[in-house]
Design an enzyme around this catalytic site. Structure first.
Site, short mmCIF file in Angstrom:
data_model
loop_
_atom_site.label_atom_id
_atom_site.label_comp_id
_atom_site.label_asym_id
_atom_site.label_seq_id
_atom_site.Cartn_x
_atom_site.Cartn_y
_atom_site.Cartn_z
CB CYS A 170 -0.99 -0.08 1.28
SG CYS A 170 -1.87 -1.60 1.40
CG HIS A 310 -2.28 4.32 4.97
ND1 HIS A 310 -2.10 4.05 3.72
CD2 HIS A 310 -2.19 2.97 5.49
CE1 HIS A 310 -2.24 2.85 3.42
NE2 HIS A 310 -2.38 2.36 4.42
CD GLU A 321 -2.37 7.55 8.84
OE1 GLU A 321 -1.89 8.44 8.11
OE2 GLU A 321 -3.33 6.85 8.68
CE LYS A 342 -5.58 4.00 1.63
NZ LYS A 342 -4.78 5.38 1.93
CG HIS A 347 -6.51 0.39 0.91
ND1 HIS A 347 -5.61 1.13 0.32
CD2 HIS A 347 -5.92 -0.20 1.99
CE1 HIS A 347 -4.47 0.77 0.87
NE2 HIS A 347 -4.56 0.10 1.89
CG PHE A 406 -0.67 -5.92 4.14
CD1 PHE A 406 -1.24 -5.22 5.22
CD2 PHE A 406 -1.23 -6.92 3.60
CE1 PHE A 406 -2.37 -5.42 5.65
CE2 PHE A 406 -2.61 -7.27 3.94
CZ PHE A 406 -3.23 -6.43 4.54
#
Length: 420
Positions: A170, A310, A321, A342, A347, A406
C-alpha cells in the site's frame, strides 16, 4: 523551498486520473471537495460469496476508448496497465509535453503497484484447474507481472529512459513518486511519468482479504462503509484505479514554459520490522518515515499545513497512524488538520498514495482541505483534527502524505506549493 539546486528540483507539471470518483483530475478533486463517495455495490465480480459487498470501481471503463489502446492489444494488457496508460495519456496532455520534440532517452517511467495482474492470475488458475496447465494463456505472464505497468506505459509512449517499479504494497505509489523525485534530483532523467495503478478486485483477492478480516462487512449503504477514524469502522473498502503525474526537473519545466502545479520537496521510507500485516502498535516505523520526509524537505513540524492520512478505516491502522502522527509531531499533532481520502475512494492498495498525492495538490491549488466523510462517532483513540464530513477552506502551502503497507512498508511525501 528545496535544498537541491534549482535545475534539479522535482516539480509536477501534469496529472491524470482514472478513479471511482472520476476519470479526470478535475472530476476526482471536485468530488473529493464535495464529500462524494465512489463506493458502490461490487460489479466487477459477484460479491455474493463474500462478507464485503462494496467496492470503489472505475465505472464504464473502455480501454480502447480514444484509440489509445487497440482492442486486440487490450486483451494482452492487464487492467492495471490499461488504467495506467490512460491516466498517463491525460498527464502528458495536461503537462503540454510534446514527446515528439523530447529526448526520449531522458524521459522515464516509475510506477507503484502492489499486486499486478491478480485478476488475470485468478482467471488463469481456473483455466489450469479445468483444462490443464498447458492451456494457460501465452499472454498470462506478461499480463500478470507487476513491472508490466511501467513497461506498458513506456512502450505505448515510446519512453526509453530510466524505468522502474515500486512493489511495496500500500506504500508503493507514494514511494514511486519519492523515488522519481530522487531520479530527477540526481540527473538520471529530465522527465518521469510517475504515480500508481491497481486493479485487484477478483475472487482470489477478495477471498484473501476476507479471511484476514481486513474488509468492511457493514450492512449499510455502500457510501457509508468506509469510515476512517470513526469508532464504528470495521475494515476497508476494496478499490482500484490509477493516478499519474508528469514530474520533471525545474530546469526542464522552465525551458519549455510549463505550468508548475506543485513541487515534491521531501520523501521518507522506513520499515516497521514488526508484523506481516499489522502496523506497529506504537506507530514507530510510520513516525520514522514522517521524520525522514520532513528532514529531506528541510521542514519543521510547524511548517506542515495538512496531513493526508493513510486512513484505511481498519481498527488497527487508524489507531496506529494516530499514534505515529503524535510521535512525530508531539503536541503540534493536535494543531494540524488531517483527512482520509480513502473515506471516499476506498483502498486501492498500491495506487492509493498516488491518488492521495493528487488530493494534496488539489488542496494546494484551491486552498481547501477535503473532509473525512462518515466520521460520525469519534474514536477516543483517534483524537486529532480529522476534518469530519465538511471541507475546510484554509491556508495550504506544505502538505504531508502518508502511506503504510503490509509488511511494515512505510512511505511519506512532502508536497508543496511551488515558489521560484
Amino acid at each position: 523551498m528545496s535544498r537541491y539546486p534549482d535545475e534539479r528540483r522535482a516539480v509536477i507539471t501534469g496529472m491524470g486520473a482514472m478513479t471511482c470518483l472520476g476519470k479526470s483530475p478535475d472530476e476526482f478533486w471536485a468530488n473529493l471537495k464535495n464529500g462524494v463517495s465512489g463506493a458502490r455495490r461490487m460489479a466487477i465480480i459477484d460479491p455474493t460469496p463474500f462478507p464485503c459487498k462494496v467496492s470503489g470501481e472505475v465505472q464504464d471503463f473502455d480501454p480502447s476508448e480514444g484509440g489509445l489502446i487497440h482492442r486486440r492489444e487490450a486483451r494482452r494488457m492487464g487492467r492495471f496497465s490499461q488504467l495506467a496508460v490512460h491516466a498517463s495519456d491525460q498527464a502528458i496532455k495536461d503537462a503540454g509535453l510534446n514527446l515528439d520534440v523530447e529526448d526520449r532517452e531522458r524521459v522515464g517511467v516509475l510506477i507503484g503497484c502492489g499486486a499486478g495482474g491478480l485478476p488475470e492470475t485468478d482467471q488463469q488458475s481456473v483455466v489450469m484447474n479445468r483444462r490443464g496447465a498447458l492451456r494457460i494463456s501465452p499472454f498470462y505472464i506478461p499480463v500478470m507481472l507487476v513491472n508490466m505497468c511501467s513497461a506498458n506505459v513506456s512502450r505505448v509512449f515510446g519512453l526509453l529512459g530510466y524505468t522502474n517499479t515500486c512493489v511495496t504494497a500500500c506504500a508503493a505509489s507514494t514511494q514511486a513518486i519519492g523515488e522519481a523525485a530522487e531520479v530527477i534530483r540526481r540527473g538520471a532523467a529530465d522527465v518521469i511519468l510517475t504515480g500508481g495503478a491497481e486493479a485487484g478486485i477478483c475472487e482470489l483477492g477478495m477471498g484473501g482479504f476476507s479471511t484476514i478480516h481486513a474488509l468492511s462487512t457493514r450492512d449499510c449503504p455502500p457510501e457509508e462503509a468506509s469510515r476512517p477514524f470513526d469508532a464504528d469502522r470495521d475494515g476497508f473498502v476494496p478499490a482500484e484505479g490509477a493516478a499519474m503525474f508528469v514530474m520533471e526537473s525545474l530546469e526542464h519545466a522552465k525551458a519549455r514554459g510549463a505550468e508548475i502545479l506543485a513541487e515534491v520537496t521531501g520523501w521518507g521510507v522506513s520499515s516497521d520490522a514488526f508484523h506481516l500485516v499489522q502496523p506497529h502498535d506504537e506507530g514507530k516505523g510510520a513516525a520514522l518515515a514522517i521524520k525522514l520526509a520532513l528532514e529531506d524537505a528541510e521542514r519543521n513540524i510547524d511548517d506542515i499545513d495538512y496531513i493526508n492520512a493513510h486512513g484505511t478505516s481498519t481498527p488497527l491502522n487508524d489507531k496506529s497512524e494516530t499514534l505515529a502522527i503524535k510521535r512525530a509531531f508531539g503536541d503540534q499533532a493536535y494543531n494540524v488538520p488531517v483527512s482520509s481520502t480513502k473515506s471516499m475512494i476506498g483502498h486501492s492498495l498500491g495506487a492509493s498514495g498516488s491518488m492521495e498525492a493528487m488530493a494534496c495538490i488539489g488542496s494546494i491549488q484551491d486552498q481547501v482541505l477535503h473532509p473525512t466523510i462518515n466520521l460520525d462517532t469519534p474514536d477516543p483513540d483517534c483524537d486529532l483534527d480529522y476534518i469530519p464530513n465538511v471541507a475546510r477552506e484554509t491556508k495550504v502551502d506544505v502538505t504531508l502524505s502518508n502511506s503504510f503497507g503490509f509488511g511494515g512498508q512505510n512511505a511519506c511525501l512532502v508536497i508543496e506549493k511551488f515558489t521560484d
